[in-house]
Design an enzyme around this catalytic site. Structure first.
Site, PDB file in Angstrom:
ATOM      1  N   HIS A 263       0.857  -1.181   0.000  1.00  0.00           N
ATOM      2  CA  HIS A 263       0.000   0.000   0.000  1.00  0.00           C
ATOM      3  C   HIS A 263       0.898   1.238   0.000  1.00  0.00           C
ATOM      4  O   HIS A 263       1.670   1.446   0.932  1.00  0.00           O
ATOM      5  CB  HIS A 263      -0.887  -0.031   1.236  1.00  0.00           C
ATOM      6  CG  HIS A 263      -1.900   1.063   1.273  1.00  0.00           C
ATOM      7  ND1 HIS A 263      -3.023   1.053   0.481  1.00  0.00           N
ATOM      8  CD2 HIS A 263      -1.959   2.213   1.983  1.00  0.00           C
ATOM      9  CE1 HIS A 263      -3.730   2.142   0.713  1.00  0.00           C
ATOM     10  NE2 HIS A 263      -3.112   2.875   1.619  1.00  0.00           N
ATOM     11  N   ASP A 265       0.579   5.178  -0.127  1.00  0.00           N
ATOM     12  CA  ASP A 265      -0.259   6.369  -0.143  1.00  0.00           C
ATOM     13  C   ASP A 265       0.328   7.358  -1.137  1.00  0.00           C
ATOM     14  O   ASP A 265       1.510   7.701  -1.054  1.00  0.00           O
ATOM     15  CB  ASP A 265      -0.339   6.963   1.269  1.00  0.00           C
ATOM     16  CG  ASP A 265      -1.180   6.079   2.180  1.00  0.00           C
ATOM     17  OD1 ASP A 265      -2.213   5.574   1.718  1.00  0.00           O
ATOM     18  OD2 ASP A 265      -0.804   5.887   3.349  1.00  0.00           O
ATOM     19  N   ASP A 375      -8.098   1.238   2.134  1.00  0.00           N
ATOM     20  CA  ASP A 375      -7.753   2.192   3.196  1.00  0.00           C
ATOM     21  C   ASP A 375      -8.554   3.488   3.166  1.00  0.00           C
ATOM     22  O   ASP A 375      -8.038   4.534   3.525  1.00  0.00           O
ATOM     23  CB  ASP A 375      -6.241   2.502   3.087  1.00  0.00           C
ATOM     24  CG  ASP A 375      -5.731   3.300   4.275  1.00  0.00           C
ATOM     25  OD1 ASP A 375      -6.283   3.144   5.372  1.00  0.00           O
ATOM     26  OD2 ASP A 375      -4.790   4.099   4.089  1.00  0.00           O
ATOM     27  N   HIS A 580      -6.910   9.274  -0.945  1.00  0.00           N
ATOM     28  CA  HIS A 580      -7.566   9.110   0.355  1.00  0.00           C
ATOM     29  C   HIS A 580      -6.821   9.668   1.574  1.00  0.00           C
ATOM     30  O   HIS A 580      -7.255   9.420   2.707  1.00  0.00           O
ATOM     31  CB  HIS A 580      -7.960   7.646   0.587  1.00  0.00           C
ATOM     32  CG  HIS A 580      -6.815   6.690   0.716  1.00  0.00           C
ATOM     33  ND1 HIS A 580      -6.469   5.805  -0.266  1.00  0.00           N
ATOM     34  CD2 HIS A 580      -5.938   6.472   1.718  1.00  0.00           C
ATOM     35  CE1 HIS A 580      -5.438   5.086   0.124  1.00  0.00           C
ATOM     36  NE2 HIS A 580      -5.089   5.467   1.334  1.00  0.00           N
TER      37      HIS A 580
HETATM   38 ZN   LIG Z   1      -3.678   4.628   2.644  1.00  0.00          ZN
END
Ligand SMILES: [Zn+2]
Length: 1021
Positions: A263, A265, A375, A580
């Site tokens: 993951h 971001d 997420d 997000h």
């Molecule tokens: Zn995230």
């Protein structure tokens, strides 16, 4: 020595046996004599030189710089700089046939470059500290090498001062703690992994489980057999472990689909630019793992990140393409970024999929079959329909496991959206998207599974995440050992496709969850970073207008060129900011600055594009006109430059000359004897108190007072807003107990404008000695809502500003606009599911109605609401201090409006009014004698023509998107004055449905809608 399997009857103390085995592989205790202490053989120093760069520069620039000698331990920095290292190494010839690593430990994230190509990511926090130089050194392999290591002055999670989510420390210093050549003992590593898995099985299965004791006695015997200094003793210990691992399960055992994942971001505690390097570091490491482990499958989301790697690391991208073809590197998700699941508009959500799926198709020849959003802070009830329309019928997330109040009752279920569309949904039961392949992860996956008996397959995503990192060889080795071990779930290195196929093939018993997936946490993210929210809303409307107007211009001006390339770039910037941790406002200040700069770019460039299109529409005329981008006729007051207010009438999606009309009833504004101000436009009659609050708001036609008896409307209230940890994210239920009305008057209400078309009154309030509010209350002729143009100077700490309208409406539920529709939420706090929604999100409006009367609250850039009992509340500003210490400090402008109405909000046109507030009529020009012109109209008031754009693949075709907004089944005609030759139904990816031509008749195209249905058409010109 015993001749049997074990050293005699085993001792009986579980704890000493277990701890003995743990100490045997401890990296803290007894490393002088235990197995762990033998992991590395000889070592040899390397020669280091360094060069410090304040900017992130490409390798091609970096390697030419002037490097100076560097000694291990020396510090460099500050935060966000980059230190490049030249590493000269000479492998001793005596290491022939040994495995040789460059061991590198630094507190900044590193990337190894070799021959100008990135070859290995190095991240101590992500357990990646080795670059493998040779698996078994041969004489003909190069022994002298020059490598470069690019070290970013930030860790995996940025550079938070003191805690992870604290604002970054701008002056942090970094260092390399270890840089040397070592002989790596693969045989020791393999045995360590055996030991670790056995010890974990003992611990995780516990004392209730027979199998746990078998593991205990086995691992104890392994210690007995193994002499760390004598590798000759390892095989017997290993075969004991192997015998245990290969004792197989019965047929009924649960299957865990282990998928590598990382993951990343797209921006969070680090800026966008660093994310590009995080992708490079993480994915090059994945490629190295794939070369060694042909069964390893890695799932990778976010088209934007692929696009970054494509342009910044073309060599790596070519390797990725190779492994995508092989089916190991699997693009998932289908969206441009993993966006916020609540705040982006319906059209933005569609564009996330359109840009994402088209990118994956162009680059890899695939469309993703699953939406991947592990997420995000809640999931809109329209997502199932948008997924289905984008070729996606599976969905994976896990964030609802973060719910603070209620435990979500499913892991595998059908999720039914607002319109009835269903998608097969899976929440990995381990409640994580960054597992480590440990026994604990597997056990959790089975034990936590809430659909036991219904579904016998689950996902486990492994690999360091959030800041990147990804899987390691150790994780793969762990999983490899327990693929089918009696007492543990079966493990399959698997893909989303194979997981969802298994789940779907046996889905008879699965339950259905209907409506939104509301996250009972992070509810402050609807409000935090107000400028980002405003930028998003304004850019969404601007790009909408540019597209509509450009399509119209195409038909009116042969020389006009649709700005498809620039529009795509602007859309992608907007979509990126919907990531997000960006649009929710949970990012650091550097990211906020980037995001606001992107909005500025969209606004600057978008305004020019709009101007070009409007000019093309003007047919060379110079008379004042107005452009209406919406699909209904509007009559509104506009301020025409140089000639003041005018009440104009404009047809749907069209242009009209400014021909002032008389209002049905002129606006009046009167200061009354007690200092209150009476405003009246024949539709509304409002009494404004000296402090700006509303004493009365009356719907003239019915004579009904909208405000609750004895209460004031437009009341600003301030709350203490101190969450438990997640500062920018969370507002807690207890904040409601700290309500304090803002009543400190600076300037009392006075009349600013008194025109028969517009009345404006202004007042100012003091929030504190640092913060204040100035507000214009605006009443326009013929306008059914009262507008509040608000300016706030905001310099608070951990306070929450809202505005309240207590109204004389009693209803157990309120309605909130979401993407392409609306939904109801309770106004009471009966059950835990009700009170957990004390702060909720909505888009342009919320409404509280009883039969035949209601009050709506509209806004132009806010998303946080609460409606409790009789009070409609709009959330305005927060003041968290982490991860951005200056979040929301400064000047804010926003507009909201209150609209009492009779009938239902649908019949009272609340939805259209909210659109009108957000999509102002645009000043335009036309020839002096030109009449009004409409390009599109829709016959049903329930149907909104949301989007008009050029088709992606056809310059001679438009795509129009409509949706049913009332929650009703209707038939509606779409009329157009454009020269449409043929029309087809298409999906959200604009793929024509050859079985569904749309018939063109003089009355238009007849369309049938179910409640909240989205319909897209391809119009060939
Ligand atoms: Zn995230």
């Amino acid at each position: 020595m015993s001749s049997g399997k074990y050293h005699g009857p085993v001792l009986k103390n579980r704890r000493t046996l277990l701890e003995r085995a743990e100490k045997f592989i401890s990296n803290i205790y007894f490393t002088d004599c235990n197995l762990r202490g033998r992991l590395y053989g000889e070592s040899c120093p390397v020669e280091l030189e360094s060069f410090l760069s304040p900017k992130r520069i490409p390798f091609s620039e970096a390697f030419k710089q002037n490097f100076t000698p560097y000694k291990v331990g020396e510090t460099f920095g500050p935060t966000w700089y980059t230190c490049w290292f030249k590493v000269s190494l000479n492998i001793p010839p005596s290491w022939r046939s040994k495995e040789v690593h460059l061991l590198w430990e630094s507190d900044g994230e590193g990337m190894v470059w070799r021959d100008g190509q990135p070859v290995q990511g190095l991240t101590k926090e992500g357990e990646k500290t080795s670059y493998v130089l040779s698996g078994a050194l041969q004489d003909d392999e190069p022994h002298s090498l020059l490598l470069f290591v690019e070290v970013a002055c930030n860790g995996l999670f940025g550079a938070g001062q003191g805690s992870m989510i604290a604002a970054p420390d701008p002056n942090r210093r970094f260092s390399v703690q270890k840089a040397e050549l070592v002989v790596f003992r693969r045989d020791v590593q393999e045995l360590l992994t055996d030991f670790e898995m056995m010890v974990d099985i003992v611990k995780e299965l516990g004392e209730q489980d027979q199998r746990g004791f078998q593991a205990l006695f086995t691992v104890n015997e392994m210690v007995n057999l193994c002499e760390p200094s004598d590798p000759g003793t390892f095989p017997r210990a290993r075969s004991l472990a192997s015998a245990f691992f290969t004792q197989r399960n019965g047929q009924s055992q649960h299957t865990v689909h282990a998928m590598g994942h990382c993951h990343i971001d797209s921006a969070w505690l680090w800026p966008y630019e660093e994310t590009i390097r995080k992708c490079g570091r993480s994915w090059v490491t994945v490629i190295r793992l794939m070369e060694k482990n042909p069964e390893f499958i890695f799932t990778c989301s976010q088209a934007q990140q692929f696009e970054w790697v494509k342009s910044w690391y073309p060599g790596l991208y070519a390797e990725i393409q190779h492994f995508v073809k092989k089916g190991q590197f699997i693009p998932v998700g289908g969206t441009w970024v993993e966006m916020d699941g609540n705040l982006p508009s319906g059209e933005s959500m569609v564009r996330q999929f359109l840009e994402g799926q088209r990118f994956f198709n162009q680059e890899f020849g695939i469309y993703c079959k699953e939406f991947w959003l592990p997420d995000t802070f809640g999931y809109s009830a329209q997502l199932p329909q948008i997924m289905q329309g984008s070729g996606i019928s599976n969905f994976l997330t896990q964030k609802l496991s973060w719910n603070l109040v209620n435990t979500f009752p499913h892991n595998t279920f059908f999720w039914e959206g607002l319109d009835g569309s269903k998608v097969l949904t899976h929440f990995p039961p381990g409640n994580s998207y960054e597992m480590k392949g440990k026994v604990e992860d597997l056990i959790k996956t089975v034990r936590n599974n809430k659909d036991k008996g219904r579904a016998n397959h689950s996902a486990a995503l492994f690999g360091f995440g959030d800041g990147g990192g990804g899987p390691t060889q150790l994780m793969l080795d762990r999983l490899q050992r327990v693929q089918d071990t009696d007492g543990l779930p079966r493990v399959r290195l698997s893909s989303p496709d194979s997981l969802f196929s298994e789940l779907r093939s046996d889905s008879e018993l699965l339950c259905t969850w209907s409506g939104e997936l509301f996250l009972e946490l992070h509810n402050g993210t609807y409000t935090t970073q107000a400028q980002i929210k405003r930028g998003n809303r304004q850019c969404e409307t601007l790009l909408h207008d540019v597209e509509v107007c450009s399509c119209l211009a195409l038909s009116r001006d042969q020389s006009f060129k649709y700005p498809e390339k620039r529009l795509k770039e602007l859309w992608r910037l907007l979509l990126l900011n919907q990531f997000h941790d960006v649009i929710p406002g949970s990012c650091i200040e550097l990211v906020v600055e980037d995001a606001l700069r992107y909005y500025e770019e969209i606004q600057g460039s978008g305004s020019k594009l709009l101007q070009n299109a409007l000019t093309a529409l003007s047919s060379g005329g110079r008379s004042d006109a107005v452009f209406n981008p919406l699909s209904w006729e509007r009559q509104e007051v506009v301020n025409v430059q140089g000639s003041g207010f005018a009440l104009v009438q404009v047809p749907s999606v069209g242009l009209a000359p400014v021909k002032p009309t008389e209002p049905l009833s002129p606006v009046s504004v009167t200061v009354q004897a007690d200092g209150t101000v009476l405003m009246d436009n024949g539709i509304l009659r409002a009494v404004v108190n000296k402090d700006g609050s509303l004493a009365s708001l009356c719907l003239v036609s019915s004579g009904r007072e909208a405000l609750l008896d004895g209460c004031e409307g437009n009341r600003f209230v301030l709350f203490d807003d101190v969450p438990l940890y997640w500062d920018a994210w969370d507002v807690m239920d207890y904040h409601l107990q700290t309500r304090r009305p803002v009543v400190d008057l600076v300037d009392q209400t006075r009349v600013l404008t008194s025109d028969q078309l517009r009345a404006t009154v202004r007042f100012s309030l003091r929030i504190s000695d640092r913060s204040s509010i100035t507000q214009d209350i605006i009443m326009d002729a013929n306008c059914p809502y009262l507008k509040f143009n608000t300016q706030v100077e905001w310099r608070e700490s951990h306070k929450f500003l809202k505005v309240e309208f207590p109204v004389s409406v009693h209803s157990p539920r309120a309605s909130y606009e979401i993407q392409f529709g609306h939904l109801d939420r309770p106004t009471h706090r009966n059950t835990s599911w009700d009170w957990a929604r004390f702060e909720v999100w909505g888009h342009k409006w919320a409404d509280l109605s009883e039969h035949n009367f209601g009050v709506a609250l509209l806004n132009d850039c806010k998303y946080g609401y609460s409606v409790h009992k009789n009070t409609l509340t709009l959330s305005l500003l927060r003041a968290p201090k982490a991860p951005d210490a200056n979040a929301d400090m400064g000047t804010h402008q926003f507009t909201y409006a209150v609209m009492p109405h009779s009938g239902s909000f649908q019949d009272a046109s609340v939805i259209r009014c909210a659109y009108n507030l957000n999509y102002p009529l645009r000043p335009a020009q036309c020839p002096p004698q030109a009449g009004p012109w409409s390009a599109f109209s829709v016959s049903s008031p329930a149907v909104v023509l949301e989007t008009v754009k050029q088709a992606e693949d056809l310059t001679q075709a438009l795509v129009v998107r409509l949706y049913e907004s009332h929650g009703s089944s209707v038939t509606s005609a779409l009329r157009t004055s454009l020269p449409v030759k043929e029309a087809w139904h298409c999906d959200l990816l604009e793929r024509k449905d050859p079985d569904r031509p749309a018939t063109l008749t003089p009355q238009g195209i007849t369309l049938h809608f179910k409640p909240f249905q989205i319909v897209s058409l391809l119009l060939v010109l």
